[in-house]
Design a protein around this motif. Structure first.
Motif, PDB file in Angstrom:
ATOM      1  N   GLU A 135       0.829  -1.213   0.000  1.00 13.67           N
ATOM      2  CA  GLU A 135       0.000   0.000   0.000  1.00 13.67           C
ATOM      3  C   GLU A 135       0.858   1.255   0.000  1.00 13.67           C
ATOM      4  O   GLU A 135       0.546   2.235  -0.674  1.00 13.67           O
ATOM      5  CB  GLU A 135      -0.922   0.000   1.222  1.00 13.67           C
ATOM      6  CG  GLU A 135      -2.003  -1.059   1.165  1.00 13.67           C
ATOM      7  CD  GLU A 135      -2.724  -1.230   2.503  1.00 13.67           C
ATOM      8  OE1 GLU A 135      -2.208  -0.759   3.545  1.00 13.67           O
ATOM      9  OE2 GLU A 135      -3.797  -1.861   2.490  1.00 13.67           O
ATOM     10  N   LEU A 136       1.926   1.220   0.762  1.00 12.15           N
ATOM     11  CA  LEU A 136       2.849   2.349   0.832  1.00 12.15           C
ATOM     12  C   LEU A 136       3.438   2.652  -0.543  1.00 12.15           C
ATOM     13  O   LEU A 136       3.434   3.799  -0.999  1.00 12.15           O
ATOM     14  CB  LEU A 136       3.956   2.034   1.832  1.00 12.15           C
ATOM     15  CG  LEU A 136       4.972   3.117   2.139  1.00 12.15           C
ATOM     16  CD1 LEU A 136       4.331   4.184   3.011  1.00 12.15           C
ATOM     17  CD2 LEU A 136       6.170   2.523   2.845  1.00 12.15           C
ATOM     18  N   LEU A 137       3.928   1.608  -1.219  1.00 12.68           N
ATOM     19  CA  LEU A 137       4.521   1.793  -2.546  1.00 12.68           C
ATOM     20  C   LEU A 137       3.473   2.208  -3.571  1.00 12.68           C
ATOM     21  O   LEU A 137       3.729   3.054  -4.425  1.00 12.68           O
ATOM     22  CB  LEU A 137       5.227   0.514  -2.997  1.00 12.68           C
ATOM     23  CG  LEU A 137       6.509   0.173  -2.227  1.00 12.68           C
ATOM     24  CD1 LEU A 137       7.018  -1.207  -2.619  1.00 12.68           C
ATOM     25  CD2 LEU A 137       7.566   1.226  -2.461  1.00 12.68           C
ATOM     26  N   ARG A 138       2.276   1.628  -3.496  1.00 12.15           N
ATOM     27  CA  ARG A 138       1.212   1.995  -4.438  1.00 12.15           C
ATOM     28  C   ARG A 138       0.853   3.475  -4.295  1.00 12.15           C
ATOM     29  O   ARG A 138       0.712   4.193  -5.287  1.00 12.15           O
ATOM     30  CB  ARG A 138      -0.015   1.115  -4.216  1.00 12.15           C
ATOM     31  CG  ARG A 138      -1.121   1.401  -5.224  1.00 12.15           C
ATOM     32  CD  ARG A 138      -2.275   0.412  -5.124  1.00 12.15           C
ATOM     33  NE  ARG A 138      -1.856  -0.847  -5.761  1.00 12.15           N
ATOM     34  CZ  ARG A 138      -1.698  -2.004  -5.117  1.00 12.15           C
ATOM     35  NH1 ARG A 138      -1.931  -2.089  -3.833  1.00 12.15           N
ATOM     36  NH2 ARG A 138      -1.315  -3.087  -5.768  1.00 12.15           N
ATOM     37  N   THR A 139       0.711   3.931  -3.049  1.00 10.61           N
ATOM     38  CA  THR A 139       0.397   5.342  -2.804  1.00 10.61           C
ATOM     39  C   THR A 139       1.492   6.238  -3.356  1.00 10.61           C
ATOM     40  O   THR A 139       1.226   7.256  -4.001  1.00 10.61           O
ATOM     41  CB  THR A 139       0.219   5.590  -1.288  1.00 10.61           C
ATOM     42  OG1 THR A 139      -0.846   4.767  -0.816  1.00 10.61           O
ATOM     43  CG2 THR A 139      -0.089   7.044  -1.009  1.00 10.61           C
ATOM     44  N   TRP A 140       2.740   5.852  -3.114  1.00 13.22           N
ATOM     45  CA  TRP A 140       3.854   6.656  -3.614  1.00 13.22           C
ATOM     46  C   TRP A 140       3.869   6.677  -5.142  1.00 13.22           C
ATOM     47  O   TRP A 140       4.016   7.734  -5.757  1.00 13.22           O
ATOM     48  CB  TRP A 140       5.177   6.110  -3.080  1.00 13.22           C
ATOM     49  CG  TRP A 140       6.361   6.875  -3.594  1.00 13.22           C
ATOM     50  CD1 TRP A 140       6.795   8.092  -3.182  1.00 13.22           C
ATOM     51  CD2 TRP A 140       7.219   6.466  -4.652  1.00 13.22           C
ATOM     52  NE1 TRP A 140       7.888   8.467  -3.919  1.00 13.22           N
ATOM     53  CE2 TRP A 140       8.169   7.485  -4.827  1.00 13.22           C
ATOM     54  CE3 TRP A 140       7.289   5.348  -5.466  1.00 13.22           C
ATOM     55  CZ2 TRP A 140       9.166   7.414  -5.787  1.00 13.22           C
ATOM     56  CZ3 TRP A 140       8.286   5.279  -6.419  1.00 13.22           C
ATOM     57  CH2 TRP A 140       9.213   6.301  -6.566  1.00 13.22           C
ATOM     58  N   LEU A 141       3.686   5.504  -5.760  1.00 12.56           N
ATOM     59  CA  LEU A 141       3.710   5.436  -7.225  1.00 12.56           C
ATOM     60  C   LEU A 141       2.556   6.212  -7.847  1.00 12.56           C
ATOM     61  O   LEU A 141       2.713   6.843  -8.893  1.00 12.56           O
ATOM     62  CB  LEU A 141       3.662   3.974  -7.693  1.00 12.56           C
ATOM     63  CG  LEU A 141       4.958   3.193  -7.509  1.00 12.56           C
ATOM     64  CD1 LEU A 141       4.712   1.712  -7.778  1.00 12.56           C
ATOM     65  CD2 LEU A 141       6.046   3.733  -8.410  1.00 12.56           C
ATOM     66  N   ASP A 142       1.382   6.157  -7.219  1.00 12.91           N
ATOM     67  CA  ASP A 142       0.231   6.895  -7.749  1.00 12.91           C
ATOM     68  C   ASP A 142       0.487   8.392  -7.776  1.00 12.91           C
ATOM     69  O   ASP A 142      -0.063   9.110  -8.603  1.00 12.91           O
ATOM     70  CB  ASP A 142      -1.026   6.598  -6.927  1.00 12.91           C
ATOM     71  CG  ASP A 142      -1.563   5.199  -7.168  1.00 12.91           C
ATOM     72  OD1 ASP A 142      -1.152   4.550  -8.165  1.00 12.91           O
ATOM     73  OD2 ASP A 142      -2.405   4.735  -6.360  1.00 12.91           O
ATOM     74  N   GLY A 143       1.339   8.872  -6.874  1.00 15.24           N
ATOM     75  CA  GLY A 143       1.656  10.298  -6.824  1.00 15.24           C
ATOM     76  C   GLY A 143       2.737  10.725  -7.794  1.00 15.24           C
ATOM     77  O   GLY A 143       3.003  11.909  -7.958  1.00 15.24           O
ATOM     78  N   LYS A 185       4.350  11.318 -11.418  1.00 12.76           N
ATOM     79  CA  LYS A 185       3.956  11.582 -12.803  1.00 12.76           C
ATOM     80  C   LYS A 185       5.225  11.676 -13.628  1.00 12.76           C
ATOM     81  O   LYS A 185       6.153  12.392 -13.256  1.00 12.76           O
ATOM     82  CB  LYS A 185       3.170  12.884 -12.911  1.00 12.76           C
ATOM     83  CG  LYS A 185       1.838  12.816 -12.231  1.00 12.76           C
ATOM     84  CD  LYS A 185       1.060  14.089 -12.436  1.00 12.76           C
ATOM     85  CE  LYS A 185      -0.272  13.990 -11.736  1.00 12.76           C
ATOM     86  NZ  LYS A 185      -1.047  15.203 -11.845  1.00 12.76           N
ATOM     87  N   PRO A 186       5.262  10.963 -14.743  1.00 10.93           N
ATOM     88  CA  PRO A 186       6.458  11.070 -15.590  1.00 10.93           C
ATOM     89  C   PRO A 186       6.638  12.509 -16.067  1.00 10.93           C
ATOM     90  O   PRO A 186       5.670  13.163 -16.445  1.00 10.93           O
ATOM     91  CB  PRO A 186       6.171  10.139 -16.762  1.00 10.93           C
ATOM     92  CG  PRO A 186       4.916   9.422 -16.448  1.00 10.93           C
ATOM     93  CD  PRO A 186       4.263  10.093 -15.284  1.00 10.93           C
ATOM     94  N   LYS A 187       7.845  12.965 -16.013  1.00 10.83           N
ATOM     95  CA  LYS A 187       8.137  14.317 -16.482  1.00 10.83           C
ATOM     96  C   LYS A 187       8.511  14.274 -17.948  1.00 10.83           C
ATOM     97  O   LYS A 187       9.337  13.481 -18.368  1.00 10.83           O
ATOM     98  CB  LYS A 187       9.274  14.930 -15.669  1.00 10.83           C
ATOM     99  CG  LYS A 187       8.904  15.158 -14.234  1.00 10.83           C
ATOM    100  CD  LYS A 187      10.039  15.809 -13.488  1.00 10.83           C
ATOM    101  CE  LYS A 187       9.632  16.027 -12.044  1.00 10.83           C
ATOM    102  NZ  LYS A 187      10.691  16.625 -11.260  1.00 10.83           N
ATOM    103  N   LYS A 188       7.867  15.136 -18.702  1.00 11.85           N
ATOM    104  CA  LYS A 188       8.197  15.233 -20.120  1.00 11.85           C
ATOM    105  C   LYS A 188       9.425  16.123 -20.250  1.00 11.85           C
ATOM    106  O   LYS A 188       9.524  17.157 -19.592  1.00 11.85           O
ATOM    107  CB  LYS A 188       7.036  15.850 -20.892  1.00 11.85           C
ATOM    108  CG  LYS A 188       5.799  14.993 -20.880  1.00 11.85           C
ATOM    109  CD  LYS A 188       4.694  15.654 -21.655  1.00 11.85           C
ATOM    110  CE  LYS A 188       3.443  14.821 -21.607  1.00 11.85           C
ATOM    111  NZ  LYS A 188       2.333  15.457 -22.287  1.00 11.85           N
TER     112      LYS A 188
END
Length: 86
Positions: free
Chosen positions: A26-34, A36-39
């Protein structure tokens, strides 16, 4: 899928998850959801360099600065027209 994580990082993740009353997943999912790939930000210099490498050029002299108002008005009008029709 199995991912090898060094022991010290795994322990830190476990401690952080426990402190937050969560699981590592859950910790990693929350972090990953936040995240955004930078263009990559291209500069005008990058664009000009890429155009030269690609051999892009005009056969005639370009008078963009002299016609900028005309170009802006035409492009903007076309853009508004497309937006209205959508």
């Amino acid at each position: 899928m199995i991912i090898d994580i060094p022991d010290d990082i795994a322990l830190r993740l476990e401690e952080l998850a426990e402190a937050k009353g969560s699981t590592i997943e859950e910790l990693l999912r929350t972090w990953l959801d936040g995240q955004k790939p930078k263009k990559p930000q291209l500069t005008m210099q990058d664009l000009a360099r890429n155009a030269r490498k690609a051999g892009l050029k005009s056969d005639k002299p370009v008078d963009t600065s002299e016609r900028s108002r005309e170009i802006l008005n035409a492009e903007f009008a076309d853009w508004i027209d497309r937006r209205i029709r959508e």
